[in-house]
Design a protein around this motif. Structure first.
Motif, PDB file in Angstrom:
ATOM      1  N   GLU A  64       7.491  -8.748 -13.796  1.00 15.78           N
ATOM      2  CA  GLU A  64       7.216  -7.475 -14.449  1.00 15.78           C
ATOM      3  C   GLU A  64       5.904  -6.985 -13.847  1.00 15.78           C
ATOM      4  O   GLU A  64       4.936  -7.741 -13.736  1.00 15.78           O
ATOM      5  CB  GLU A  64       7.048  -7.657 -15.968  1.00 15.78           C
ATOM      6  CG  GLU A  64       6.691  -6.359 -16.662  1.00 15.78           C
ATOM      7  CD  GLU A  64       6.427  -6.569 -18.157  1.00 15.78           C
ATOM      8  OE1 GLU A  64       6.691  -7.679 -18.657  1.00 15.78           O
ATOM      9  OE2 GLU A  64       5.954  -5.621 -18.794  1.00 15.78           O
ATOM     10  N   VAL A  65       5.900  -5.742 -13.436  1.00 16.58           N
ATOM     11  CA  VAL A  65       4.699  -5.189 -12.811  1.00 16.58           C
ATOM     12  C   VAL A  65       4.179  -4.062 -13.697  1.00 16.58           C
ATOM     13  O   VAL A  65       4.955  -3.287 -14.272  1.00 16.58           O
ATOM     14  CB  VAL A  65       5.008  -4.709 -11.376  1.00 16.58           C
ATOM     15  CG1 VAL A  65       6.099  -3.658 -11.358  1.00 16.58           C
ATOM     16  CG2 VAL A  65       3.770  -4.153 -10.710  1.00 16.58           C
ATOM     17  N   ALA A  66       2.846  -3.986 -13.843  1.00 13.38           N
ATOM     18  CA  ALA A  66       2.267  -2.974 -14.724  1.00 13.38           C
ATOM     19  C   ALA A  66       0.979  -2.416 -14.141  1.00 13.38           C
ATOM     20  O   ALA A  66       0.238  -3.128 -13.451  1.00 13.38           O
ATOM     21  CB  ALA A  66       1.987  -3.581 -16.095  1.00 13.38           C
ATOM     22  N   GLU A 118      -3.284 -10.842 -11.779  1.00 19.55           N
ATOM     23  CA  GLU A 118      -3.835  -9.576 -12.257  1.00 19.55           C
ATOM     24  C   GLU A 118      -4.986  -9.144 -11.371  1.00 19.55           C
ATOM     25  O   GLU A 118      -5.673  -9.978 -10.748  1.00 19.55           O
ATOM     26  CB  GLU A 118      -4.303  -9.686 -13.706  1.00 19.55           C
ATOM     27  CG  GLU A 118      -5.388 -10.724 -13.923  1.00 19.55           C
ATOM     28  CD  GLU A 118      -5.787 -10.824 -15.391  1.00 19.55           C
ATOM     29  OE1 GLU A 118      -4.891 -10.684 -16.247  1.00 19.55           O
ATOM     30  OE2 GLU A 118      -6.990 -11.011 -15.665  1.00 19.55           O
ATOM     31  N   TYR A 145      -1.073  -5.693 -12.883  1.00 20.26           N
ATOM     32  CA  TYR A 145      -0.602  -6.973 -13.429  1.00 20.26           C
ATOM     33  C   TYR A 145       0.771  -7.321 -12.844  1.00 20.26           C
ATOM     34  O   TYR A 145       1.628  -6.443 -12.667  1.00 20.26           O
ATOM     35  CB  TYR A 145      -0.456  -6.884 -14.953  1.00 20.26           C
ATOM     36  CG  TYR A 145      -1.737  -6.561 -15.675  1.00 20.26           C
ATOM     37  CD1 TYR A 145      -2.553  -7.571 -16.185  1.00 20.26           C
ATOM     38  CD2 TYR A 145      -2.124  -5.239 -15.847  1.00 20.26           C
ATOM     39  CE1 TYR A 145      -3.730  -7.267 -16.850  1.00 20.26           C
ATOM     40  CE2 TYR A 145      -3.303  -4.924 -16.509  1.00 20.26           C
ATOM     41  CZ  TYR A 145      -4.105  -5.954 -17.014  1.00 20.26           C
ATOM     42  OH  TYR A 145      -5.267  -5.646 -17.663  1.00 20.26           O
ATOM     43  N   ILE A 189       4.062   1.829  -7.867  1.00 16.08           N
ATOM     44  CA  ILE A 189       4.292   2.196  -9.277  1.00 16.08           C
ATOM     45  C   ILE A 189       4.022   3.691  -9.441  1.00 16.08           C
ATOM     46  O   ILE A 189       2.915   4.167  -9.152  1.00 16.08           O
ATOM     47  CB  ILE A 189       3.351   1.393 -10.203  1.00 16.08           C
ATOM     48  CG1 ILE A 189       3.418  -0.103  -9.867  1.00 16.08           C
ATOM     49  CG2 ILE A 189       3.707   1.632 -11.660  1.00 16.08           C
ATOM     50  CD1 ILE A 189       2.304  -0.929 -10.492  1.00 16.08           C
ATOM     51  N   LYS A 212       3.645 -10.232 -13.834  1.00 11.21           N
ATOM     52  CA  LYS A 212       3.951 -11.304 -14.772  1.00 11.21           C
ATOM     53  C   LYS A 212       5.343 -11.852 -14.463  1.00 11.21           C
ATOM     54  O   LYS A 212       6.348 -11.147 -14.595  1.00 11.21           O
ATOM     55  CB  LYS A 212       3.911 -10.758 -16.198  1.00 11.21           C
ATOM     56  CG  LYS A 212       4.084 -11.815 -17.257  1.00 11.21           C
ATOM     57  CD  LYS A 212       3.978 -11.179 -18.639  1.00 11.21           C
ATOM     58  CE  LYS A 212       4.209 -12.231 -19.718  1.00 11.21           C
ATOM     59  NZ  LYS A 212       4.206 -11.610 -21.066  1.00 11.21           N
ATOM     60  N   LYS A 215      -2.354  -0.282 -15.644  1.00 13.15           N
ATOM     61  CA  LYS A 215      -3.006   0.209 -16.873  1.00 13.15           C
ATOM     62  C   LYS A 215      -4.277   0.940 -16.496  1.00 13.15           C
ATOM     63  O   LYS A 215      -4.982   0.545 -15.556  1.00 13.15           O
ATOM     64  CB  LYS A 215      -3.315  -0.967 -17.805  1.00 13.15           C
ATOM     65  CG  LYS A 215      -2.059  -1.645 -18.335  1.00 13.15           C
ATOM     66  CD  LYS A 215      -2.403  -2.777 -19.284  1.00 13.15           C
ATOM     67  CE  LYS A 215      -1.123  -3.451 -19.786  1.00 13.15           C
ATOM     68  NZ  LYS A 215      -1.420  -4.627 -20.617  1.00 13.15           N
ATOM     69  N   ASN A 235      -0.222   4.709 -18.683  1.00  8.17           N
ATOM     70  CA  ASN A 235       0.110   3.319 -18.339  1.00  8.17           C
ATOM     71  C   ASN A 235       1.601   3.234 -18.016  1.00  8.17           C
ATOM     72  O   ASN A 235       2.426   3.902 -18.632  1.00  8.17           O
ATOM     73  CB  ASN A 235      -0.211   2.391 -19.512  1.00  8.17           C
ATOM     74  CG  ASN A 235      -1.713   2.313 -19.771  1.00  8.17           C
ATOM     75  OD1 ASN A 235      -2.515   2.583 -18.867  1.00  8.17           O
ATOM     76  ND2 ASN A 235      -2.086   1.959 -20.987  1.00  8.17           N
ATOM     77  N   ARG A 236       1.903   2.400 -17.054  1.00 10.64           N
ATOM     78  CA  ARG A 236       3.305   2.270 -16.650  1.00 10.64           C
ATOM     79  C   ARG A 236       3.621   0.792 -16.405  1.00 10.64           C
ATOM     80  O   ARG A 236       2.773   0.030 -15.937  1.00 10.64           O
ATOM     81  CB  ARG A 236       3.572   3.021 -15.337  1.00 10.64           C
ATOM     82  CG  ARG A 236       3.615   4.532 -15.464  1.00 10.64           C
ATOM     83  CD  ARG A 236       5.013   4.980 -15.896  1.00 10.64           C
ATOM     84  NE  ARG A 236       5.173   6.409 -15.775  1.00 10.64           N
ATOM     85  CZ  ARG A 236       4.919   7.288 -16.733  1.00 10.64           C
ATOM     86  NH1 ARG A 236       4.463   6.870 -17.909  1.00 10.64           N
ATOM     87  NH2 ARG A 236       5.110   8.591 -16.545  1.00 10.64           N
ATOM     88  N   SER A 237       4.856   0.429 -16.678  1.00 15.00           N
ATOM     89  CA  SER A 237       5.285  -0.928 -16.299  1.00 15.00           C
ATOM     90  C   SER A 237       6.751  -0.883 -15.894  1.00 15.00           C
ATOM     91  O   SER A 237       7.504   0.004 -16.312  1.00 15.00           O
ATOM     92  CB  SER A 237       5.081  -1.913 -17.459  1.00 15.00           C
ATOM     93  OG  SER A 237       5.995  -1.637 -18.490  1.00 15.00           O
ATOM     94  N   ARG A 238       7.111  -1.819 -15.053  1.00 14.53           N
ATOM     95  CA  ARG A 238       8.525  -1.965 -14.676  1.00 14.53           C
ATOM     96  C   ARG A 238       8.902  -3.407 -14.935  1.00 14.53           C
ATOM     97  O   ARG A 238       8.173  -4.331 -14.542  1.00 14.53           O
ATOM     98  CB  ARG A 238       8.708  -1.629 -13.188  1.00 14.53           C
ATOM     99  CG  ARG A 238       8.675  -0.138 -12.883  1.00 14.53           C
ATOM    100  CD  ARG A 238       9.668   0.213 -11.760  1.00 14.53           C
ATOM    101  NE  ARG A 238       9.421  -0.508 -10.544  1.00 14.53           N
ATOM    102  CZ  ARG A 238       8.683  -0.035  -9.533  1.00 14.53           C
ATOM    103  NH1 ARG A 238       8.139   1.164  -9.620  1.00 14.53           N
ATOM    104  NH2 ARG A 238       8.506  -0.739  -8.453  1.00 14.53           N
TER     105      ARG A 238
END
Lengths: 382, 591
Positions: free
Chosen positions: A349-351, A330, A321, A378, A323, A353, A361-364
């Motif tokens: 914002e990058v994620a 996505e 993803y 990631i 955003k 899942k 799951n990770r997001s930055r």
């Protein structure tokens, strides 16, 4: 006819004047039908005229947007075994003149006069075709090798021509050279000289912003797929289309300072997927005095972005993803391989899942996506 | 106030290197851009609270980005460490400018090459000098030598020569600075590249950072770095030259005109200064072409520019004047002819002047193998056991290398006894080279069957022979010596007949069947008949040998000597359907 857009003479406020040459048909080189003995086995090409048309299409069709120097003229010469026609975007079909040395000389003279008519004019010079390099770079027109006694007499000494262009009043000049810069074995022992499009003058060294952007470094080839625009020209068009953009005073602009490095980076990225022998290294050169705008974008540029996970195996099973404030992207469901797509420039914002518990799951929250290209990795190691 | 403090951590060794930093708002507008030196902090006042990106642009073209939230009235800070991540302190510079070097290299390829150092004396003679780096860092596939020319006040002109069985001998200009020379073994891949990649960089790395930005085409970034360098008083002449080249490109140099002239006037060992000043004169608001022309001739007389950018400007400038009917002079023509020999053999993509050649005065001579005389030669794989692959050795295939090594070991015992004799001859040759005021060719031809040895005294007899001044005589002597030196145990020792290759060295003359003695006699006879020395030499040899520049400033070799043999490159093959626009078409058929 070589003037495909614009008037024969420059009149009025400053304009951008383009000179485009694409040479693929070489009757006196290998496979040309009238080969001159003793010349190196340089082949017939299909890519240069296609590349030349692609650049002209971009300039005319986009169109080039330059507040201070809009497109004024496009002078084009082609040597195309597939035909000399050019369909002007939104216009008519034109039979373009051959890119022989005589016609190049005449067209160059007309282009020079237009460029020289106003100091705020922008002069664009583009050549795509065979090139050879010894102590100087020689650009080969269609009729190179016409005489077996002086086979290189028709070759254009680009370095001398560049020096000569210091006489031109146009303070912004850009040179795009899409040609090999190698030396053939048969030329090693010869002292060869070509002719210059314009002779230099010690007394006329006008200040100019005049970057040169070569498709390849000295001693190396430049590549193009048959019947496709060359790799360099594709990268150039990508950079002009936004890959070389920088935001200045609220506007996304292509300027003389960032265009070259953007083309370099785009080609470098492409090299990663190629064997060493087919890699290409774009290099810059020339005189440059500050920044001058070449083109202004109507909207934020799309940035070719690669998103993947570390370890790489996680990429295949990750939903990805992006955003941003204005845009969201996505990749759902997960698909094998890195996610390569165009993303509008911005902060995202990058994620990643995962449906299985194999990876967390990770997001930055903050990832900068900025031209010319972007790579996001990631970390998802458990 | 919305303050953001940006800090760039210095490295263990690197500091004060200016790097370009951009601060972008969340709409990607650049709100601040400028140089910050490693080890420094910079406070930036932001227009409003919000999210900002701090992006450091490295000279390699890579970027390093940090994002931060700036709150109203709360100072924020961002700290970056661009020089971190190097396995050795001395390789920190590579994190900024050449990150690929940190991945190591191919050890086998590295071990296949040798190195030696050439230095130009005050009389413009080039000689091999002791290999004396102040430190060496070695990792698999990577060797870094550090030289301290500047800290030891050894200002002058230097060339590093590198060669090997699978690469043409190449000369790389070394700035008379404190420098690193990084040599990386290149994985064979398609086997079409040199076995090693070489990078020369200043220890303090400030000028190189600027050149890196220039190479990336990041001219605006380079501009701010150049000004940071110049306003910080550049004490390092070669870094100053790098900054000056940039200013020339930008045209933004009027305030530095005196400083550029000083670079030319005070640093006579640095030809770049004269080239820079020539172009500054030409491009200034009030150009003086005559002065510019004289500066270019001066530059050519001083030697080759250290930086490739200078070589390009020198050739361009000389070409410009050579084409001008009013300003053209014999000196310009001679200088252009001389410099073009280097241009034809140059590697234009290199940062410092680099060309293929057997020695600094013989550009274009494609020689492979290792030097016969191993004195001062640094073999990265250890010295070879035999001289079988010396100088004239042809390319050795990678497959054959293990077998050769085995043969070498077997032949070591027999070689040891021959080595004593050879060492004796080598010592005598070396002694002569150290004191070449008088030498005899018999020194090089002690073997039985030699014709009557002749004696040539460079300072008198040979000067008369050439008739173009002592400098010209020295040049000829140097070539004779150099030839004999290189040939070593080969033809010069076995026969007093002058090998054709010497004729080539002297300017493409045909010396087949001529002995040294006969050459001397023909020259002396011609002189006795009243001919000029130069004409006598031509008469004696049947063609042009040397040509003296007007004013007798120095002799140049005629254009046929080596100048017509520029770098021979092998070309990569093409895949089906892929077009290369140029010589690669030939490469495809050859490969």
């Amino acid at each position: 006819m070589t003037l495909i857009v614009g008037q024969e003479r420059h009149e009025g406020p400053p304009k951008t004047h383009a000179f485009i040459v694409g040479v693929g048909r070489y009757p006196h080189l290998s496979g040309g039908g009238r080969e001159t003995p003793g010349l190196p086995p340089l082949a017939q090409l299909t890519s240069p005229p296609i590349s030349a048309r692609a650049l002209a299409n971009w300039l005319i069709g986009t169109p080039l947007k330059h507040d201070a120097a809009p497109l004024g003229s496009v002078e084009m010469l082609l040597s195309d075994a597939g035909g000399q026609n050019y369909d002007v975007p939104g216009g008519t079909r034109i039979a373009v003149e051959d890119a022989t040395s005589e016609r190049i000389e005449a067209a160059f003279g007309r282009w020079y006069d237009r460029c020289d008519a106003h100091r705020d004019n922008v002069a664009l010079f583009y050549f795509c075709g065979h090139g050879v390099q010894k102590d100087v770079l020689m650009l080969l027109p269609e009729n190179v090798g016409a005489s077996s006694l002086t086979p290189w007499a028709k070759a254009i000494d680009f370095d001398a021509s560049y020096r000569g262009m210091a006489r031109c009043a146009a303070e912004t000049q850009y040179y795009f050279i899409d040609a090999c810069r190698q030396l053939t074995t048969s030329m090693l022992k010869k002292d060869f000289k070509g002719w210059t499009l314009i002779e230099g003058d010690v007394w006329q060294q006008n200040p100019r912003i005049a970057p040169k952007l070569y498709a390849t470094t000295i001693g190396h080839p430049a590549f193009g797929d048959a019947n496709e625009p060359s790799r360099y020209t594709r990268a150039l068009l990508q950079a002009l289309g936004g890959g070389g953009a920088d935001k200045q005073n609220g506007r996304w602009v292509i300027d003389t300072s960032h265009l070259g490095s953007a083309v370099q980076k785009i080609i470098d990225r492409g090299n990663l997927d190629l064997p060493h022998g087919e890699q290409q290294k774009v290099v810059t050169g020339g005189d440059s005095i500050g920044i001058k705008t070449l083109h202004v974008l109507d909207q934020p540029p799309d940035v070719l972005t690669t998103i993947s996970c570390e370890p790489p195996a996680a990429t295949d099973v990750a939903e990805l993803y992006l955003k941003g404030r204005n845009r969201q992207y996505e990749r759902v469901p997960a698909t094998a391989g890195a996610w390569l797509r165009k993303v509008e420039a911005g902060i995202y914002e990058v994620a990643a899942k995962f449906s299985r518990a194999e990876y967390p799951n990770r997001s930055r929250p903050d990832e900068l996506v900025r031209p010319p290209e972007c790579e996001i990795r990631i970390e998802v190691a458990p | 106030m919305n303050d953001l403090t940006i800090s760039l951590n210095h490295g263990e060794r690197l500091s004060r290197v200016p790097l370009v930093v951009d601060v972008l708002d969340d709409d990607l507008n650049t709100v601040w851009s400028g140089p910050i030196q490693l080890g420094d902090s910079r406070a930036v006042v932001l227009p409003r609270p919000g999210k900002y990106a701090v992006q450091v642009k490295l000279p390699s073209g890579q970027t390093m980005t940090r994002l931060c939230d700036v709150q109203e009235g709360a100072p924020a800070s961002v700290e970056l460490a661009p020089a971190a991540g190097s396995p050795h302190e001395s390789l920190e510079w590579a994190t900024l400018s050449k990150p690929e070097a940190l991945r190591g290299g191919d050890e086998d390829q590295l071990q296949s090459v040798w190195l030696r150092l050439w230095s130009r004396s005050s009389t413009a003679d080039w000689s091999v000098v002791p290999w004396t780096p102040i430190s060496v860092d070695r990792d698999p596939g990577v060797a870094q030598y550090t030289f301290g020319f500047r800290s030891m006040q050894q200002f002058g002109q230097y060339f590093l020569q590198v060669g090997g069985p699978s690469m043409a001998w190449k000369l790389v200009a070394l700035p008379a600075d404190d420098i690193h020379v990084l040599i990386t073994g290149v994985a064979e891949g398609d086997g079409k590249r040199d076995p090693v990649d070489m990078t020369v960089t200043s220890v303090e790395h400030r000028g190189e950072a600027l050149l890196g930005y220039m190479a990336q085409g990041e001219m605006e970034e380079a501009r701010s770095v150049a000004k940071a360098l110049l306003h910080d008083k550049v004490e390092n002449p070669t870094a100053a030259a790098a900054a000056a080249y940039f200013l020339l490109r930008t045209g933004d140099f009027e305030e530095f005109r005196r400083w550029m002239a000083n670079l030319a006037n005070l640093m006579q060992w640095l030809p770049d200064g004269s080239v820079i000043d020539a172009w500054a004169i030409l491009r200034s608001a009030r150009p003086d072409p005559v002065r510019a022309r004289d500066r270019l001739v001066e530059a050519a007389d001083r030697g080759l520019p250290v930086y490739t950018a200078g070589l390009r400007l020198l050739i361009d400038g000389l070409s410009l004047f050579a084409a001008d009917k009013m300003l053209k002079t014999p000196e310009i023509i001679a200088a252009l002819e001389d410099v073009r020999r280097y241009g034809a053999a140059a590697e234009w993509r290199a940062r410092t002047t680099t060309f293929v050649g057997s020695d600094p005065e013989s550009p274009g001579e494609d020689i492979r193998g290792h030097p016969e005389d191993r004195k001062h030669v640094e073999f990265l794989g250890g010295p070879p056991a035999t001289s079988a692959s010396a100088a004239s050795a042809s390319m050795e295939s990678r497959e054959a290398r293990p077998q050769r090594r085995a043969r070498d070991r077997a032949g070591e015992a027999a070689e040891a006894s021959r080595e004593v004799t050879r060492e004796d001859a080598r010592q005598r040759r070396h002694a002569i080279l150290q004191n070449p005021s008088v030498f005899q060719f018999s020194d090089f031809a002690p073997a039985a069957g030699a014709d009557t040895p002749i004696t040539i005294e460079p300072s008198s007899e040979l000067a008369a022979m050439v008739g173009a001044g002592v400098r010209s005589a020295e040049a000829v002597t140097r070539r004779l010596l150099g030839y004999a030196y290189r040939q070593g145990g080969a033809s010069a020792e076995r026969s007093s007949r002058i090998p054709p290759a010497l004729g080539k060295l002297l300017g493409g003359i045909d010396l087949r069947g001529t002995t040294y003695d006969a050459l001397k006699q023909r020259v002396l006879t011609s002189l006795a008949q009243g001919g000029s020395g130069e004409a006598a030499m031509e008469s004696a040899t049947g063609g042009g040998t040397t040509e003296a520049r007007a004013g007798g400033a120095r002799a140049t070799r005629s254009g046929t000597s080596g100048s017509s043999r520029p770098v021979a490159r092998r070309r990569p093959s093409r895949s089906t359907g892929r077009e290369a626009r140029g010589a690669s078409a030939e490469g495809a058929s050859q490969d």
